[in-house]
Scaffold this active site. Structure first.
Site, PDB file in Angstrom:
ATOM      1  N   PHE A 120       0.871  -1.169   0.000  1.00  0.00           N
ATOM      2  CA  PHE A 120       0.000   0.000   0.000  1.00  0.00           C
ATOM      3  C   PHE A 120       0.913   1.225   0.000  1.00  0.00           C
ATOM      4  CE2 PHE A 120      -2.835   2.657   2.851  1.00  0.00           C
ATOM      5  CZ  PHE A 120      -3.966   2.619   2.062  1.00  0.00           C
ATOM      6  N   GLY A 128       4.191  11.950   5.338  1.00  0.00           N
ATOM      7  CA  GLY A 128       3.175  10.906   5.389  1.00  0.00           C
ATOM      8  C   GLY A 128       1.851  11.444   5.902  1.00  0.00           C
ATOM      9  N   SER A 129       1.919  12.453   6.796  1.00  0.00           N
ATOM     10  CA  SER A 129       0.679  12.953   7.391  1.00  0.00           C
ATOM     11  C   SER A 129      -0.150  13.739   6.380  1.00  0.00           C
ATOM     12  CB  SER A 129       1.001  13.854   8.598  1.00  0.00           C
ATOM     13  OG  SER A 129       1.708  13.111   9.567  1.00  0.00           O
ATOM     14  N   ILE A 154       7.614   1.806   2.716  1.00  0.00           N
ATOM     15  CA  ILE A 154       6.552   0.952   2.216  1.00  0.00           C
ATOM     16  C   ILE A 154       6.767  -0.476   2.724  1.00  0.00           C
ATOM     17  CG2 ILE A 154       5.385   0.077   0.140  1.00  0.00           C
ATOM     18  CD1 ILE A 154       5.044   3.173   0.834  1.00  0.00           C
ATOM     19  N   GLU A 357      -0.247   4.413   9.508  1.00  0.00           N
ATOM     20  CA  GLU A 357      -1.683   4.487   9.158  1.00  0.00           C
ATOM     21  C   GLU A 357      -2.320   5.772   9.684  1.00  0.00           C
ATOM     22  OE1 GLU A 357      -1.910   1.816   7.450  1.00  0.00           O
ATOM     23  OE2 GLU A 357      -4.011   1.662   6.837  1.00  0.00           O
TER      24      GLU A 357
HETATM   25  C1  LIG Z   1       7.550   0.423   9.952  1.00  0.00           C
HETATM   26  C2  LIG Z   1       6.742   1.364   9.091  1.00  0.00           C
HETATM   27  C3  LIG Z   1       5.881   0.828   8.134  1.00  0.00           C
HETATM   28  C4  LIG Z   1       5.161   1.682   7.304  1.00  0.00           C
HETATM   29  N1  LIG Z   1       4.390   1.148   6.285  1.00  0.00           N
HETATM   30  C5  LIG Z   1       3.797   1.995   5.385  1.00  0.00           C
HETATM   31  C6  LIG Z   1       3.142   1.474   4.228  1.00  0.00           C
HETATM   32  O1  LIG Z   1       3.061   0.254   4.028  1.00  0.00           O
HETATM   33  N2  LIG Z   1       2.592   2.344   3.333  1.00  0.00           N
HETATM   34  C7  LIG Z   1       2.653   3.709   3.516  1.00  0.00           C
HETATM   35  O2  LIG Z   1       2.152   4.432   2.672  1.00  0.00           O
HETATM   36  N3  LIG Z   1       3.298   4.228   4.598  1.00  0.00           N
HETATM   37  C8  LIG Z   1       3.868   3.413   5.533  1.00  0.00           C
HETATM   38  N4  LIG Z   1       4.542   3.928   6.616  1.00  0.00           N
HETATM   39  C9  LIG Z   1       4.650   5.370   6.763  1.00  0.00           C
HETATM   40  C10 LIG Z   1       3.810   5.949   7.880  1.00  0.00           C
HETATM   41  O3  LIG Z   1       2.441   5.832   7.575  1.00  0.00           O
HETATM   42  C11 LIG Z   1       4.269   7.407   8.094  1.00  0.00           C
HETATM   43  O4  LIG Z   1       5.575   7.343   8.653  1.00  0.00           O
HETATM   44  C12 LIG Z   1       3.335   8.186   8.973  1.00  0.00           C
HETATM   45  O5  LIG Z   1       2.107   8.420   8.309  1.00  0.00           O
HETATM   46  C13 LIG Z   1       3.928   9.538   9.394  1.00  0.00           C
HETATM   47  O6  LIG Z   1       4.430  10.232   8.300  1.00  0.00           O
HETATM   48  P1  LIG Z   1       5.916  10.841   8.411  1.00  0.00           P
HETATM   49  O7  LIG Z   1       6.839   9.760   8.824  1.00  0.00           O
HETATM   50  O8  LIG Z   1       6.203  11.548   7.140  1.00  0.00           O
HETATM   51  O9  LIG Z   1       5.843  11.877   9.621  1.00  0.00           O
HETATM   52  P2  LIG Z   1       5.366  13.400   9.530  1.00  0.00           P
HETATM   53  O10 LIG Z   1       4.113  13.492   8.752  1.00  0.00           O
HETATM   54  O11 LIG Z   1       6.525  14.233   9.118  1.00  0.00           O
HETATM   55  O12 LIG Z   1       5.035  13.701  11.061  1.00  0.00           O
HETATM   56  C14 LIG Z   1       6.066  13.936  12.035  1.00  0.00           C
HETATM   57  C15 LIG Z   1       5.397  14.273  13.381  1.00  0.00           C
HETATM   58  O13 LIG Z   1       4.583  15.438  13.242  1.00  0.00           O
HETATM   59  C16 LIG Z   1       3.251  15.160  13.633  1.00  0.00           C
HETATM   60  N5  LIG Z   1       2.333  15.935  12.786  1.00  0.00           N
HETATM   61  C17 LIG Z   1       2.309  16.005  11.435  1.00  0.00           C
HETATM   62  N6  LIG Z   1       1.325  16.825  11.042  1.00  0.00           N
HETATM   63  C18 LIG Z   1       0.694  17.262  12.150  1.00  0.00           C
HETATM   64  C19 LIG Z   1      -0.413  18.122  12.410  1.00  0.00           C
HETATM   65  N7  LIG Z   1      -1.103  18.700  11.425  1.00  0.00           N
HETATM   66  N8  LIG Z   1      -0.759  18.354  13.696  1.00  0.00           N
HETATM   67  C20 LIG Z   1      -0.097  17.777  14.708  1.00  0.00           C
HETATM   68  N9  LIG Z   1       0.953  16.940  14.546  1.00  0.00           N
HETATM   69  C21 LIG Z   1       1.349  16.687  13.281  1.00  0.00           C
HETATM   70  C22 LIG Z   1       3.090  13.656  13.453  1.00  0.00           C
HETATM   71  O14 LIG Z   1       2.052  13.135  14.281  1.00  0.00           O
HETATM   72  C23 LIG Z   1       4.456  13.147  13.852  1.00  0.00           C
HETATM   73  O15 LIG Z   1       4.514  13.060  15.257  1.00  0.00           O
HETATM   74  C24 LIG Z   1       5.261   3.091   7.471  1.00  0.00           C
HETATM   75  C25 LIG Z   1       6.113   3.614   8.462  1.00  0.00           C
HETATM   76  C26 LIG Z   1       6.844   2.772   9.257  1.00  0.00           C
HETATM   77  C27 LIG Z   1       7.785   3.376  10.276  1.00  0.00           C
END
Ligand SMILES: Cc1cc2nc3c(=O)[nH]c(=O)nc-3n(C[C@H](O)[C@H](O)[C@H](O)COP(=O)(O)OP(=O)(O)OC[C@H]3O[C@@H](n4cnc5c(N)ncnc54)[C@H](O)[C@@H]3O)c2cc1C
Length: 380
Positions: A120, A128-129, A154, A357
């Site tokens: 996915f 990711g957010s 991923i 997620e």
């Molecule tokens: C082991 C693992 C497996 C994964 N598997 C998948 C997968 O299969 N497919 C996929 O698509 N992704 C996957 N991911 C990615 C995961 O979904 C993202 O890491 C996650 O959504 C966070 O995105 P980011 O790492 O870019 O953090 P960021 O979006 O940069 O966030 C960093 C911090 O800021 C906070 N933050 C961000 N925006 C806001 C806001 N508006 N208000 C308050 N706080 C905020 C977040 O909560 C977090 O604490 C995986 C990640 C890991 C570590």
């Protein structure tokens, strides 16, 4: 037989299966940071890869409750196996919900039979957010689409055969593209080294002028974003079940350990402070479970609270996973910090459930949006 009894029988069967066929490999998979080959073969024997899919495509027609129970019971002994199983379900669900009959017939039976796996692809290096901010782009070209961009973190990357990729449509909106591992222009980054979930492969998926035939777009090539958001309402209860399973596993290990570990001439479980902590852990697990099952009860019924309940279940169950595994390590004393005891692995595995997620902060935003929606305009 009442539905409740059928679910309990399903759980009891899965628990015996997971204890016998999956638990023996969880520590070694973590230790060697390798794919759980034996456990994935075992779940295939039980037809679990197909549980989430319609019988018309070779699936088991399991409802969300049956899926939640399967994830819970497998995560209780091996978080990696449960996550790999649900990752394929979630990656194929946009296709099941919105894809053409031809594309479903081509892909779903392979995954349902466990002959193929899926990933996915939402997250990107830029974030990711903020899903709407993704940069991967699909441009129309003769006979299909050309994908360019990068997806980060991923799960199952490089191992999966099929990749459900959300990309910005160069013309308008977002599309979901089903890309095969052997398509020209797709490649994979290095395997990430992780704190936990070490048996679950993780890497970048890269697209360099990757050609995707027209028939491999899921439904309307401008409506992929809305489809993905609906899929997250389906996937979050499964991710919640995953956290809950880890929490239950850590609680069960703790009850067993404190019942036999002697201090001051009696088992730890005789000390009131320990009993109080275990009681709180058990109440936390059962509270999270109750919310998850309530979320499952309203899912798929066109209930406007469904999305908020999916977020609340994800938030509560994954926070329970972290707090209960942390307390489980505490109640094992020094042994909890040693890799020979499963709670050490469970605590490392639990952390990411609060991150993926949609992080738990993102879940809070979604829950608050629902709470305040009667008082705020749609676009505020
Ligand atoms: C082991 C693992 C497996 C994964 N598997 C998948 C997968 O299969 N497919 C996929 O698509 N992704 C996957 N991911 C990615 C995961 O979904 C993202 O890491 C996650 O959504 C966070 O995105 P980011 O790492 O870019 O953090 P960021 O979006 O940069 O966030 C960093 C911090 O800021 C906070 N933050 C961000 N925006 C806001 C806001 N508006 N208000 C308050 N706080 C905020 C977040 O909560 C977090 O604490 C995986 C990640 C890991 C570590």
């Amino acid at each position: 037989m009442e539905a409740q009894d059928i679910y309990e029988a399903h759980r009891a069967y899965l628990r015996r299966f997971a204890e016998a066929e999956i638990k023996p490999f969880s520590a070694i998979v973590d230790e060697e940071a390798r794919f759980p080959t034996e456990s994935i073969a075992a779940i295939r024997k039980l037809d679990l890869p197909g549980l989430a899919f319609p019988a018309a495509f070779g699936g088991g027609d399991g409802d969300l409750m049956a899926q939640v129970l399967a994830v819970e019971e497998i995560a209780r002994v091996c978080a990696c196996t449960a996550h790999l199983m649900l990752t394929s379900w979630v990656a194929i669900m946009p296709l099941v919900v919105a894809g053409s009959a031809e594309l479903k017939e081509h892909i779903v039976p392979q995954v349902a039979a466990g002959r193929a796996q899926a990933s996915f692809c939402l997250t990107e290096p830029g974030g990711g957010s903020d899903v709407a901010g993704i940069r991967t782009v699909g441009e129309p070209t003769a006979g299909g689409w050309r994908l360019n961009g990068a997806k980060r973190f991923i799960s199952n990357a490089g191992v999966a055969d099929w990749y459900a990729v959300l990309a910005r449509n160069a013309t308008c909106g977002f599309g979901i593209f089903m890309v095969h591992r052997d398509d020209p222009g797709i490649s994979f980054g290095r395997a990430e080294r992780k704190m936990g979930m070490r048996g679950s492969p993780l890497a970048d998926v890269l697209f360099d002028d990757c050609f995707v035939p027209e028939g491999r777009v899921v439904g309307d090539p401008t409506a992929g974003y809305a489809t993905m958001m609906d899929i997250l309402t389906y996937s979050r209860p499964l991710i919640a079940a995953h956290g809950l399973g880890i929490a239950q596993g850590a609680l069960d290990e703790t009850i067993a350990y404190t019942s036999q570990r002697m201090q001051f001439g009696q088992p730890l479980s005789r000390f009131q402070m320990i009993r109080g902590m275990v009681a709180d852990m058990m109440a936390e697990v059962e509270a999270a479970r109750s919310l998850l099952y309530r979320c499952v009860a309203i899912a798929g019924k066109n209930d406007e609270r469904a999305r908020a309940f999916a977020s609340m279940a994800k938030l509560l169950c994954t926070n329970a996973a972290m707090s209960i595994t942390t307390n489980a390590v505490q109640l094992h004393g020094g042994y909890g910090y040693i890799v020979d005891y499963p709670v050490e692995r469970m605590m490392r595995d639990a952390k990411v459930t609060q991150i993926w997620e949609g992080t738990n902060q993102i879940q809070q935003l979604l829950i608050a949006k629902h709470a305040f929606s009667p008082f705020e305009s749609q676009d505020s």
